[in-house]
Write a protein that holds these residues in place. Structure first.
Motif, PDB file in Angstrom:
ATOM      1  N   TYR A  40     115.564 -12.989   0.628  1.00 52.04           N
ATOM      2  CA  TYR A  40     116.490 -13.946   0.035  1.00 52.04           C
ATOM      3  C   TYR A  40     117.264 -13.269  -1.087  1.00 52.04           C
ATOM      4  O   TYR A  40     116.664 -12.686  -1.999  1.00 52.04           O
ATOM      5  CB  TYR A  40     115.734 -15.155  -0.511  1.00 52.04           C
ATOM      6  N   VAL A  41     118.598 -13.358  -1.028  1.00 48.92           N
ATOM      7  CA  VAL A  41     119.449 -12.745  -2.034  1.00 48.92           C
ATOM      8  C   VAL A  41     119.460 -13.601  -3.291  1.00 48.92           C
ATOM      9  O   VAL A  41     119.519 -14.842  -3.222  1.00 48.92           O
ATOM     10  CB  VAL A  41     120.889 -12.576  -1.496  1.00 48.92           C
ATOM     11  N   ASP A  42     119.376 -12.932  -4.449  1.00 51.35           N
ATOM     12  CA  ASP A  42     119.445 -13.656  -5.714  1.00 51.35           C
ATOM     13  C   ASP A  42     120.725 -14.500  -5.765  1.00 51.35           C
ATOM     14  O   ASP A  42     121.824 -13.994  -5.485  1.00 51.35           O
ATOM     15  CB  ASP A  42     119.444 -12.673  -6.892  1.00 51.35           C
ATOM     16  N   GLY A  43     120.592 -15.771  -6.105  1.00 51.41           N
ATOM     17  CA  GLY A  43     121.741 -16.664  -6.180  1.00 51.41           C
ATOM     18  C   GLY A  43     122.023 -17.369  -4.873  1.00 51.41           C
ATOM     19  O   GLY A  43     122.890 -18.245  -4.814  1.00 51.41           O
ATOM     20  N   ASP A  44     121.306 -16.971  -3.828  1.00 54.17           N
ATOM     21  CA  ASP A  44     121.530 -17.610  -2.517  1.00 54.17           C
ATOM     22  C   ASP A  44     120.175 -17.724  -1.816  1.00 54.17           C
ATOM     23  O   ASP A  44     119.975 -17.252  -0.697  1.00 54.17           O
ATOM     24  CB  ASP A  44     122.513 -16.772  -1.693  1.00 54.17           C
ATOM     25  N   GLU A  45     119.198 -18.362  -2.509  1.00 50.33           N
ATOM     26  CA  GLU A  45     117.807 -18.362  -2.058  1.00 50.33           C
ATOM     27  C   GLU A  45     117.574 -19.173  -0.788  1.00 50.33           C
ATOM     28  O   GLU A  45     116.493 -19.113  -0.199  1.00 50.33           O
ATOM     29  CB  GLU A  45     116.893 -18.900  -3.170  1.00 50.33           C
ATOM     30  N   GLU A  46     118.554 -19.929  -0.355  1.00 50.27           N
ATOM     31  CA  GLU A  46     118.335 -20.755   0.832  1.00 50.27           C
ATOM     32  C   GLU A  46     118.657 -20.020   2.128  1.00 50.27           C
ATOM     33  O   GLU A  46     118.293 -20.489   3.211  1.00 50.27           O
ATOM     34  CB  GLU A  46     119.195 -22.027   0.737  1.00 50.27           C
ATOM     35  N   VAL A  47     119.330 -18.854   2.020  1.00 48.51           N
ATOM     36  CA  VAL A  47     119.728 -18.121   3.223  1.00 48.51           C
ATOM     37  C   VAL A  47     118.899 -16.831   3.325  1.00 48.51           C
ATOM     38  O   VAL A  47     118.896 -16.007   2.402  1.00 48.51           O
ATOM     39  CB  VAL A  47     121.231 -17.778   3.187  1.00 48.51           C
ATOM     40  N   LEU A  48     118.195 -16.686   4.443  1.00 47.49           N
ATOM     41  CA  LEU A  48     117.391 -15.488   4.694  1.00 47.49           C
ATOM     42  C   LEU A  48     118.258 -14.452   5.391  1.00 47.49           C
ATOM     43  O   LEU A  48     118.824 -14.720   6.449  1.00 47.49           O
ATOM     44  CB  LEU A  48     116.187 -15.846   5.570  1.00 47.49           C
ATOM     45  N   LYS A  49     118.387 -13.296   4.795  1.00 45.16           N
ATOM     46  CA  LYS A  49     119.250 -12.259   5.368  1.00 45.16           C
ATOM     47  C   LYS A  49     118.433 -11.047   5.820  1.00 45.16           C
ATOM     48  O   LYS A  49     117.412 -10.699   5.220  1.00 45.16           O
ATOM     49  CB  LYS A  49     120.302 -11.824   4.349  1.00 45.16           C
ATOM     50  N   ASN A  50     118.948 -10.428   6.871  1.00 44.97           N
ATOM     51  CA  ASN A  50     118.293  -9.251   7.448  1.00 44.97           C
ATOM     52  C   ASN A  50     119.187  -8.031   7.232  1.00 44.97           C
ATOM     53  O   ASN A  50     120.394  -8.082   7.475  1.00 44.97           O
ATOM     54  CB  ASN A  50     118.049  -9.471   8.938  1.00 44.97           C
ATOM     55  N   PHE A  51     118.593  -6.931   6.770  1.00 45.81           N
ATOM     56  CA  PHE A  51     119.352  -5.712   6.490  1.00 45.81           C
ATOM     57  C   PHE A  51     118.731  -4.531   7.249  1.00 45.81           C
ATOM     58  O   PHE A  51     117.503  -4.364   7.271  1.00 45.81           O
ATOM     59  CB  PHE A  51     119.354  -5.400   4.994  1.00 45.81           C
ATOM     60  N   SER A  52     119.594  -3.743   7.886  1.00 39.72           N
ATOM     61  CA  SER A  52     119.132  -2.520   8.572  1.00 39.72           C
ATOM     62  C   SER A  52     118.983  -1.396   7.555  1.00 39.72           C
ATOM     63  O   SER A  52     119.795  -1.266   6.630  1.00 39.72           O
ATOM     64  CB  SER A  52     120.130  -2.105   9.650  1.00 39.72           C
ATOM     65  N   ILE A  53     117.960  -0.580   7.752  1.00 37.85           N
ATOM     66  CA  ILE A  53     117.686   0.540   6.842  1.00 37.85           C
ATOM     67  C   ILE A  53     118.086   1.846   7.517  1.00 37.85           C
ATOM     68  O   ILE A  53     117.755   2.092   8.683  1.00 37.85           O
ATOM     69  CB  ILE A  53     116.196   0.585   6.458  1.00 37.85           C
ATOM     70  N   SER A  54     118.814   2.680   6.798  1.00 38.76           N
ATOM     71  CA  SER A  54     119.190   3.997   7.314  1.00 38.76           C
ATOM     72  C   SER A  54     117.945   4.868   7.483  1.00 38.76           C
ATOM     73  O   SER A  54     117.032   4.821   6.652  1.00 38.76           O
ATOM     74  CB  SER A  54     120.162   4.679   6.345  1.00 38.76           C
ATOM     75  N   PRO A  55     117.879   5.675   8.565  1.00 41.99           N
ATOM     76  CA  PRO A  55     116.721   6.562   8.761  1.00 41.99           C
ATOM     77  C   PRO A  55     116.538   7.567   7.624  1.00 41.99           C
ATOM     78  O   PRO A  55     115.451   8.119   7.454  1.00 41.99           O
ATOM     79  CB  PRO A  55     117.053   7.286  10.080  1.00 41.99           C
ATOM     80  N   LYS A  56     117.597   7.802   6.850  1.00 41.97           N
ATOM     81  CA  LYS A  56     117.500   8.760   5.742  1.00 41.97           C
ATOM     82  C   LYS A  56     117.524   8.064   4.383  1.00 41.97           C
ATOM     83  O   LYS A  56     117.825   8.676   3.359  1.00 41.97           O
ATOM     84  CB  LYS A  56     118.633   9.777   5.828  1.00 41.97           C
ATOM     85  N   ALA A  57     117.189   6.785   4.367  1.00 38.91           N
ATOM     86  CA  ALA A  57     117.164   6.033   3.112  1.00 38.91           C
ATOM     87  C   ALA A  57     116.065   6.551   2.190  1.00 38.91           C
ATOM     88  O   ALA A  57     115.109   7.207   2.639  1.00 38.91           O
ATOM     89  CB  ALA A  57     116.938   4.551   3.403  1.00 38.91           C
ATOM     90  N   VAL A  58     116.219   6.275   0.896  1.00 38.05           N
ATOM     91  CA  VAL A  58     115.223   6.690  -0.085  1.00 38.05           C
ATOM     92  C   VAL A  58     114.706   5.468  -0.819  1.00 38.05           C
ATOM     93  O   VAL A  58     115.390   4.453  -0.947  1.00 38.05           O
ATOM     94  CB  VAL A  58     115.800   7.702  -1.097  1.00 38.05           C
ATOM     95  N   MET A  59     113.466   5.581  -1.303  1.00 37.26           N
ATOM     96  CA  MET A  59     112.874   4.560  -2.150  1.00 37.26           C
ATOM     97  C   MET A  59     112.865   5.105  -3.570  1.00 37.26           C
ATOM     98  O   MET A  59     112.455   6.260  -3.797  1.00 37.26           O
ATOM     99  CB  MET A  59     111.455   4.238  -1.665  1.00 37.26           C
ATOM    100  N   VAL A  60     113.312   4.315  -4.528  1.00 36.61           N
ATOM    101  CA  VAL A  60     113.447   4.778  -5.910  1.00 36.61           C
ATOM    102  C   VAL A  60     112.431   4.061  -6.780  1.00 36.61           C
ATOM    103  O   VAL A  60     112.429   2.820  -6.864  1.00 36.61           O
ATOM    104  CB  VAL A  60     114.873   4.528  -6.450  1.00 36.61           C
ATOM    105  N   GLU A  61     111.559   4.815  -7.420  1.00 30.80           N
ATOM    106  CA  GLU A  61     110.569   4.261  -8.337  1.00 30.80           C
ATOM    107  C   GLU A  61     110.540   5.113  -9.589  1.00 30.80           C
ATOM    108  O   GLU A  61     110.371   6.349  -9.516  1.00 30.80           O
ATOM    109  CB  GLU A  61     109.182   4.214  -7.694  1.00 30.80           C
ATOM    110  N   ASN A  62     110.754   4.472 -10.741  1.00 33.61           N
ATOM    111  CA  ASN A  62     110.818   5.177 -12.025  1.00 33.61           C
ATOM    112  C   ASN A  62     111.866   6.286 -12.014  1.00 33.61           C
ATOM    113  O   ASN A  62     111.682   7.349 -12.605  1.00 33.61           O
ATOM    114  CB  ASN A  62     109.448   5.756 -12.391  1.00 33.61           C
TER     115      ASN A  62
END
Length: 419
Positions: free
Chosen positions: A126-148
């Protein structure tokens, strides 16, 4: 200091080529290799190229290639997590920000409902500000996860070690020891090309400055016709007659520049393993040939491989004790002794150590390459892999025992050389 440098260079080179073998074949199989490391402990140098971080670590006692899927490395995106998403030009997620999202003002903030970052590559929420609509997003095979602020590339299942065939995984692991054998072959070839290789011709090689040959008047390059009337056809004939006549006068008939000379020589007496033999202080002749150098590299590697395997066999059967083993301290001390003999002896020593490293890594001991290959063989026979948790436990126990053995051997080395 020169010994320290020689030890670091040799040991570093052996580890580098061993790990390079793993890296090359893992990448050829499509495995994501996160890190190529020489040494263990804290990083003292790092450089990232493409997907891999190349590091040098503080303790120069080994190395590793960190392949995707081998260790727990990703935070599981559970329902209820709030993450930030950044997109590429194809509107696919290329960054998943786990915390400090305020530093990414362009990020789309969502509350995760479901996610799959290994197989189907999607994140739903659910996107902030639009909590009633569930959205699906595709992830790139070369995506990165960012922590700290640290980015870690995602590893879809087809980029993980476990996803590859038994053959591909076997090659990726076997390639390390294989590179050690190839390195030894190349080093022996280089030695043969530049220093020359032993020849069996009946010609005198280099003479030692304090030997009986030089004192008697023999010279390097003399062609030996007969010794004590016995016809000489090879270097082996010369050695045999000299060793059989310790302390006795023997007459050499040699050709020197077209002149025939008769030179009496008295071999010095040397006792080896309770047996007296004669020595006159002369090395075998050497020859240089590109073709023969190539063959020499393989022959020397094969010969040393047999010798080391035989020594390992004696250790297993109890003919050798643990005192016969050498750790880093023992190898350092041996390197110091070899270094005094010159550069080419040091090169030969490096080749022998490389073979030793290759053989030891192929032993079916958990935590070593041979232990992993043993599990692959078992998988091939069973038709399914061994439970990863059970295999991991076996490797952990094996690693702990190896570290214990290393401590014992190192302590023995310290007592032997310094106490």
């Amino acid at each position: 200091m020169s010994t320290v440098i020689a030890f670091i260079v040799i040991f570093g080179a052996l580890v580098f080529f061993h790990e390079l073998g793993h890296l090359i074949f893992a990448k050829r199989a499509g495995i994501l290799c996160r890190e190529f490391a020489i040494g263990f402990g804290p990083k003292i140098f790092s450089y990232k190229k493409d997907e891999t971080v190349y590091t040098i670590r503080l303790l120069p006692i080994g190395g590793f290639v960190r392949m995707a899927g081998e260790d727990p490395e990703m935070v599981e995106l559970k329902p209820g997590y709030r993450v930030g998403l950044l997109f590429d030009e194809n509107d696919k997620v290329n960054k998943i920000i786990l915390n400090h999202k305020d530093k990414y003002p362009d990020a789309l903030i969502i509350e995760v409902e479901a996610a799959d970052i290994e197989h189907r590559l999607f994140i739903k929420g659910y996107v902030d500000g639009d909590e009633e609509v569930l959205k699906n997003f595709s992830i790139s095979p070369k995506a990165v996860m960012v922590e700290n602020g640290v980015e870690t590339q995602l590893a879809p299942y087809d980029r993980q070690f476990a996803s590859k065939t038994v053959g591909q995984r076997t090659l990726a692991i076997f390639a390390g020891p294989m590179m050690n054998f190839l390195l030894a072959i190349v080093v022996f070839i280089i030695i043969a090309l530049f220093q020359g290789m032993p020849s069996n011709a009946p010609i005198l090689g280099q003479l030692t400055p304090d030997g009986a040959a030089l004192e008697a008047g023999l010279k390097e390059g003399d062609v030996v016709y007969t010794i004590e009337g016995a016809e000489i056809s090879s270097w082996a004939d010369i050695v045999e007659i000299i060793q059989k006549n310790p302390g006795k006068d023997i007459e050499f008939l040699v050709d020197r520049g077209g002149n025939t000379l008769e030179i009496p020589v008295t071999p010095e007496v040397q006792e080896i393993e309770g047996r007296k033999i004669g020595l006159i202080g002369v090395y075998s002749p050497v020859e240089k040939s590109p073709l023969k150098a190539f063959v020499y590299g393989f022959k020397e590697t094969y010969m040393w491989t047999k010798e080391i395997i035989a020594a390992v066999g004696k250790l297993i059967t109890g003919q050798f004790t643990i005192d016969a083993l050498a750790g880093p301290v023992g190898i350092y001390e041996s390197t110091s002794i070899v270094a005094e003999s010159g550069f080419w002896y040091l090169m030969r020593w490096a080749a022998v150590l490389s073979i030793n490293l290759g053989i030891m890594n192929l032993l079916p001991i958990p935590a070593l390459d041979g232990g992993r290959l043993m599990f692959f063989a078992l998988e091939a026979v069973r038709g399914k892999p061994v439970d990863r948790n059970k295999e991991g436990l076996v490797h952990f126990i094996g690693f702990a025992l190896l570290m214990l053995l290393m401590l014992v051997v190192t302590w023995n080395d310290i007592q032997r050389f310094f106490l």
